[in-house]
Design a protein around this motif. Structure first.
Motif: not given
Lengths: 115, 113
Positions: A57-64, A66-70, A72-80
């Motif tokens: 999932v991509k969001g605002i301000n360059g954040f994204e 990923e939902f990983k069901k196996s 149970t995570s939803f970590h937030l990342t931004k490259p820079s």
């Protein structure tokens, strides 16, 4: 029942470095997942959300996130990281409850960006 | 379009006093929610209004807390009498339809001394 665990109440990154904020959830039903950000003296702002479909999932301000069901995570990342990303970030899990979102939040992660 | 507003932004009261927090949702939003964050902990759901009716008040901590939304517009949250453990940030949010994104206000920071 649903719950959210955010690993690390404080995270520091250098400007330009990768931002990774961790979130694990538990939910007895397929979850809706959210990341909110709170800048100083402002309300919570929705960064992104996952309901169904594409797991990245991509969001605002360059954040994204990923939902990983196996996992149970939803970590937030931004490259820079940018200085303006300094804020507090909240992961949340929601579920339909009589037609509305009942949202459970994590304890929040304060992101510091070092110049 | 104005966002969700909350008043006051800060309130400092003594134990045993009464405080009333106000929330004005986005115009036209029938759904209004109250949340609370005690320092260092997670943001917790308190209750949900649909127009003037309480849809879910399962998160209200005890009967010292009273929420109202007369006329289905703004809402108040009264704490009477306040205790030390009531200190925290109280957030209000609103949404246009059920299940839709909730828009949050800036919060009211309550300190009970």
């Amino acid at each position: 029942a649903q719950s959210v665990t955010q690993l690390g109440s404080h995270v520091s990154v250098s400007e330009g470095a990768l931002v990774l904020l961790r979130c694990n959830y538990s939910s007895s039903v397929p979850p809706y997942l959210f990341w909110y950000v709170q800048y100083p003296n402002q309300g919570l702002q929705l960064l992104l959300k996952y309901t169904t479909g594409a797991t990245l999932v991509k969001g605002i301000n360059g954040f994204e996130a990923e939902f990983k069901k196996s996992e149970t995570s939803f970590h937030l990342t931004k490259p820079s990281a940018h200085m303006s990303d300094a804020a507090e970030y909240f992961c949340a899990v929601g579920r339909d409850s009589g037609g509305y979102q009942k949202v459970t939040f994590g304890t929040g992660t304060k992101l510091q960006v070092i110049p | 379009e104005a966002g969700v507003t909350q008043f006051p932004s800060h309130s400092v009261i003594e134990k045993g006093q009464t405080v009333t927090l106000r929330c004005d949702p986005i115009s036209g939003h029938d759904n209004l929610y109250w949340y609370r964050r005690v320092m260092g902990k997670e943001i917790k759901f308190l209750l949900h209004f649909v127009k003037e009716s309480k849809q879910d008040e399962s998160g209200m901590p005890n009967n010292r807390f009273l929420a109202e939304r007369t006329g289905g517009t703004y809402s108040t949250l009264k704490v009477q009498p306040a205790e030390l453990e009531d200190s925290g940030v109280y957030f209000c949010a609103s949404s246009q339809v059920q299940g839709a994104e909730q828009y949050f206000g800036p919060g009211t920071r309550l300190t009970v001394t």
